[in-house]
Scaffold this motif. Sequence first.
Motif, PDB file in Angstrom:
ATOM      1  N   GLY A   1       2.470   7.763  -8.104  1.00  0.00           N
ATOM      2  CA  GLY A   1       2.007   9.069  -8.143  1.00  0.00           C
ATOM      3  C   GLY A   1       3.188  10.217  -8.335  1.00  0.00           C
ATOM      4  N   THR A   2       4.204   9.604  -7.940  1.00  0.00           N
ATOM      5  CA  THR A   2       5.520  10.452  -8.438  1.00  0.00           C
ATOM      6  C   THR A   2       5.848  10.566  -9.661  1.00  0.00           C
ATOM      7  N   MET A   3       5.753   9.352 -10.311  1.00  0.00           N
ATOM      8  CA  MET A   3       6.052   8.899 -11.602  1.00  0.00           C
ATOM      9  C   MET A   3       4.844   9.817 -12.479  1.00  0.00           C
TER      10      MET A   3
ATOM     11  N   VAL B   1      11.651  17.129   3.075  1.00  0.00           N
ATOM     12  CA  VAL B   1      11.190  15.981   3.678  1.00  0.00           C
ATOM     13  C   VAL B   1       9.894  15.238   3.065  1.00  0.00           C
ATOM     14  N   PRO B   2      10.275  14.904   1.484  1.00  0.00           N
ATOM     15  CA  PRO B   2       9.086  14.153   0.862  1.00  0.00           C
ATOM     16  C   PRO B   2       8.925  12.862   1.411  1.00  0.00           C
ATOM     17  N   ILE B   3      10.046  12.072   1.977  1.00  0.00           N
ATOM     18  CA  ILE B   3       9.842  10.898   2.388  1.00  0.00           C
ATOM     19  C   ILE B   3       9.710  11.113   4.087  1.00  0.00           C
ATOM     20  N   GLY B   4       9.493  12.028   4.649  1.00  0.00           N
ATOM     21  CA  GLY B   4       9.462  12.205   6.192  1.00  0.00           C
ATOM     22  C   GLY B   4      10.953  12.356   6.833  1.00  0.00           C
ATOM     23  N   GLY B   5      10.677  11.944   8.112  1.00  0.00           N
ATOM     24  CA  GLY B   5      11.960  12.221   8.743  1.00  0.00           C
ATOM     25  C   GLY B   5      12.047  11.561   9.981  1.00  0.00           C
ATOM     26  N   GLY B   6      13.105  11.296  10.589  1.00  0.00           N
ATOM     27  CA  GLY B   6      13.208  10.526  12.136  1.00  0.00           C
ATOM     28  C   GLY B   6      13.006   9.126  11.780  1.00  0.00           C
ATOM     29  N   PRO B   7      12.721   8.390  13.270  1.00  0.00           N
ATOM     30  CA  PRO B   7      12.643   6.935  13.098  1.00  0.00           C
ATOM     31  C   PRO B   7      11.512   6.551  12.308  1.00  0.00           C
ATOM     32  N   ARG B   8      10.480   7.147  12.106  1.00  0.00           N
ATOM     33  CA  ARG B   8       9.406   6.794  11.282  1.00  0.00           C
ATOM     34  C   ARG B   8       9.314   7.052   9.950  1.00  0.00           C
ATOM     35  N   MET B   9      10.724   7.686   9.136  1.00  0.00           N
ATOM     36  CA  MET B   9      10.497   7.937   7.958  1.00  0.00           C
ATOM     37  C   MET B   9      10.489   6.926   6.886  1.00  0.00           C
ATOM     38  N   CYS B  10      10.121   7.187   5.665  1.00  0.00           N
ATOM     39  CA  CYS B  10      10.119   6.077   4.662  1.00  0.00           C
ATOM     40  C   CYS B  10      11.188   5.191   4.816  1.00  0.00           C
ATOM     41  N   PRO B  11      11.160   3.847   5.124  1.00  0.00           N
ATOM     42  CA  PRO B  11      12.270   2.966   5.321  1.00  0.00           C
ATOM     43  C   PRO B  11      13.118   2.959   4.430  1.00  0.00           C
TER      44      PRO B  11
ATOM     45  N   GLY C   1       2.055  15.122   4.539  1.00  0.00           N
ATOM     46  CA  GLY C   1       2.527  15.315   5.685  1.00  0.00           C
ATOM     47  C   GLY C   1       1.953  14.208   6.753  1.00  0.00           C
ATOM     48  N   THR C   2       2.310  14.085   7.943  1.00  0.00           N
ATOM     49  CA  THR C   2       1.788  12.779   8.767  1.00  0.00           C
ATOM     50  C   THR C   2       1.694  13.341  10.300  1.00  0.00           C
ATOM     51  N   PHE C   3       1.374  12.474  11.075  1.00  0.00           N
ATOM     52  CA  PHE C   3       1.106  12.963  12.594  1.00  0.00           C
ATOM     53  C   PHE C   3       2.433  12.553  13.287  1.00  0.00           C
ATOM     54  N   ARG C   4       2.669  13.261  14.439  1.00  0.00           N
ATOM     55  CA  ARG C   4       3.639  13.057  15.436  1.00  0.00           C
ATOM     56  C   ARG C   4       3.011  13.249  16.794  1.00  0.00           C
ATOM     57  N   LYS C   5       3.487  12.518  17.784  1.00  0.00           N
ATOM     58  CA  LYS C   5       3.062  12.696  19.134  1.00  0.00           C
ATOM     59  C   LYS C   5       3.891  13.725  19.798  1.00  0.00           C
TER      60      LYS C   5
ATOM     61  N   ASP D   1       1.084  -1.284  -0.071  1.00  0.00           N
ATOM     62  CA  ASP D   1       0.068  -0.206  -0.247  1.00  0.00           C
ATOM     63  C   ASP D   1       0.956   1.305   0.234  1.00  0.00           C
ATOM     64  N   ASP D   2       1.758   1.410   1.074  1.00  0.00           N
ATOM     65  CA  ASP D   2       2.705   2.556   0.910  1.00  0.00           C
ATOM     66  C   ASP D   2       3.781   2.658  -0.161  1.00  0.00           C
ATOM     67  N   GLY D   3       3.941   1.472  -0.673  1.00  0.00           N
ATOM     68  CA  GLY D   3       4.925   1.703  -1.710  1.00  0.00           C
ATOM     69  C   GLY D   3       4.099   1.798  -3.070  1.00  0.00           C
ATOM     70  N   HIS D   4       3.023   1.561  -3.263  1.00  0.00           N
ATOM     71  CA  HIS D   4       2.419   1.696  -4.608  1.00  0.00           C
ATOM     72  C   HIS D   4       2.065   3.247  -5.115  1.00  0.00           C
TER      73      HIS D   4
HETATM   74  C1  HEM Z   1       8.405   8.481  -4.236  1.00  0.00           C
HETATM   75  C2  HEM Z   1       7.856   7.325  -3.218  1.00  0.00           C
HETATM   76  C3  HEM Z   1       7.762   7.353  -2.122  1.00  0.00           C
HETATM   77  C4  HEM Z   1       7.429   8.178  -1.240  1.00  0.00           C
HETATM   78  C5  HEM Z   1       7.319   9.932  -1.605  1.00  0.00           C
HETATM   79  C6  HEM Z   1       7.157   7.916   0.226  1.00  0.00           C
HETATM   80  C7  HEM Z   1       6.964   8.900   1.264  1.00  0.00           C
HETATM   81  C8  HEM Z   1       6.737   8.397   2.696  1.00  0.00           C
HETATM   82  C9  HEM Z   1       6.254   9.334   3.646  1.00  0.00           C
HETATM   83  C10 HEM Z   1       6.390  10.678   3.513  1.00  0.00           C
HETATM   84  C11 HEM Z   1       6.389   8.260   4.830  1.00  0.00           C
HETATM   85  C12 HEM Z   1       6.081   8.852   6.321  1.00  0.00           C
HETATM   86  C13 HEM Z   1       7.393   8.858   6.891  1.00  0.00           C
HETATM   87  C14 HEM Z   1       7.094   9.724   8.162  1.00  0.00           C
HETATM   88  O1  HEM Z   1       6.128   9.574   8.991  1.00  0.00           O
HETATM   89  O2  HEM Z   1       8.275  10.326   8.551  1.00  0.00           O
HETATM   90  C15 HEM Z   1       6.404   7.071   4.431  1.00  0.00           C
HETATM   91  C16 HEM Z   1       6.505   5.849   5.265  1.00  0.00           C
HETATM   92  C17 HEM Z   1       6.550   4.619   4.808  1.00  0.00           C
HETATM   93  N1  HEM Z   1       6.878   4.423   3.479  1.00  0.00           N
HETATM   94 FE1  HEM Z   1       7.198   5.581   1.997  1.00  0.00          FE
HETATM   95  N2  HEM Z   1       7.484   6.593   0.265  1.00  0.00           N
HETATM   96  C18 HEM Z   1       7.665   6.035  -1.100  1.00  0.00           C
HETATM   97  C19 HEM Z   1       8.194   4.902  -1.561  1.00  0.00           C
HETATM   98  C20 HEM Z   1       7.775   3.690  -0.800  1.00  0.00           C
HETATM   99  C21 HEM Z   1       8.111   2.330  -1.092  1.00  0.00           C
HETATM  100  C22 HEM Z   1       8.658   1.947  -2.624  1.00  0.00           C
HETATM  101  C23 HEM Z   1       7.812   1.607   0.120  1.00  0.00           C
HETATM  102  C24 HEM Z   1       8.102   0.166   0.013  1.00  0.00           C
HETATM  103  C25 HEM Z   1       8.329  -0.717  -0.664  1.00  0.00           C
HETATM  104  C26 HEM Z   1       7.712   2.405   0.938  1.00  0.00           C
HETATM  105  C27 HEM Z   1       7.251   2.010   2.373  1.00  0.00           C
HETATM  106  C28 HEM Z   1       6.695   2.585   3.365  1.00  0.00           C
HETATM  107  C29 HEM Z   1       6.422   2.259   4.885  1.00  0.00           C
HETATM  108  C30 HEM Z   1       6.478   1.003   5.112  1.00  0.00           C
HETATM  109  C31 HEM Z   1       6.289   3.587   5.549  1.00  0.00           C
HETATM  110  C32 HEM Z   1       5.824   3.306   7.050  1.00  0.00           C
HETATM  111  C33 HEM Z   1       7.127   3.628   8.029  1.00  0.00           C
HETATM  112  C34 HEM Z   1       6.886   3.603   9.514  1.00  0.00           C
HETATM  113  O3  HEM Z   1       5.461   4.231   9.831  1.00  0.00           O
HETATM  114  O4  HEM Z   1       7.617   3.304  10.279  1.00  0.00           O
HETATM  115  N3  HEM Z   1       7.667   3.716   0.603  1.00  0.00           N
HETATM  116  N4  HEM Z   1       6.660   6.969   2.916  1.00  0.00           N
END
Ligand code: HEM
Length: 255
Positions: free
Chosen positions: A57-59, A178-188, A120-124, A49-52
């Motif tokens: 959408g970026t593409m 921060v398009p992929i977030g930041g800190g310990p919960r950033m996009c892995p 954006g997302t939530f933080r406590k 779900d998170d990866g699709h």
């Molecule tokens: C352009 C592509 C992507 C963008 C822009 C993106 C962006 C993000 C953002 C903003 C978050 C929240 C980070 C935070 O709260 O600090 C996140 C979390 C996450 N992303 Fe991505 N993501 C991308 C691709 C992917 C892909 C390809 C995967 C997996 C194959 C993925 C898996 C996850 C997962 C599992 C989380 C939750 C992490 C957690 O809560 O600990 N993402 N992503």
Amino acid sequence: MKVIEKKRDEELKGNVEKDLISHLMDTKGDNGNLLTDEEIADSVILLMDDGHDTSSGTMMMLIKYLAEMPDVYQRVLEEQREIISQKKPGEKLNKNDIQKMKYSWNVVNEVLSLFPRIMGTFRKAKVDFIYNCFFIPKDWMIWWTRSSTHNDPQYFHNPEEFDPERFDRDTITPHSFVPIGGGPRMCPGKGKEFARVEILVFLLNLVQNFRRNLVYPDELITLDPMPTSSRGLPIYLNPHSDWSTMRVLTISMQA
Ligand code: HEM
């Protein structure tokens, strides 16, 4: 759940090809126990779900910007052709080739800066604090948005201008991009790297093979809350007349 059971059976028989599920089967949760089948299924769904939507959408936004900005498209095409010209026919892309896609990656980053898939997302709050004269009590949920820094001229010079070279030229303040977030919960890490590879390989195959035109050049992008094209962003794909497509169609990523 059936897929997980089948994988367990295969592991018991020693007949294993390691994949995401087998790695999750070896993973321990916060309680120190191996993940249950439900937790494994949840993790796979979360990754899919998170990866699709994020990557697709970026593409989509990448296609739109490249179609609207021929000079940026041309530079991406030249960079990609340079990389391909150094490959033997049929040779696969490798990590080194991905590293060389510097300008292309800057373009992707600029798309992510202007239209990140996640706003954006939530933080406590861990402690009480005061921000801009507002008292924020401990344990409140706070919504952080990328626009508070991506659109702020204090952090990005002319933030609304499409300027991929800013990532080479300017010093980006930590935690402001921060398009992929930041800190310990950033996009892995793997998600981030996987996204980079899939987006760049997609870009290479598209740009190398086709010129594109938007069917509806003035198509609206709406936020719902993710950026969404109002008509599905149809495009015309016109093969290049001056480049042999035969050699590039074979390209995929080497494991
Ligand atoms: C352009 C592509 C992507 C963008 C822009 C993106 C962006 C993000 C953002 C903003 C978050 C929240 C980070 C935070 O709260 O600090 C996140 C979390 C996450 N992303 Fe991505 N993501 C991308 C691709 C992917 C892909 C390809 C995967 C997996 C194959 C993925 C898996 C996850 C997962 C599992 C989380 C939750 C992490 C957690 O809560 O600990 N993402 N992503």
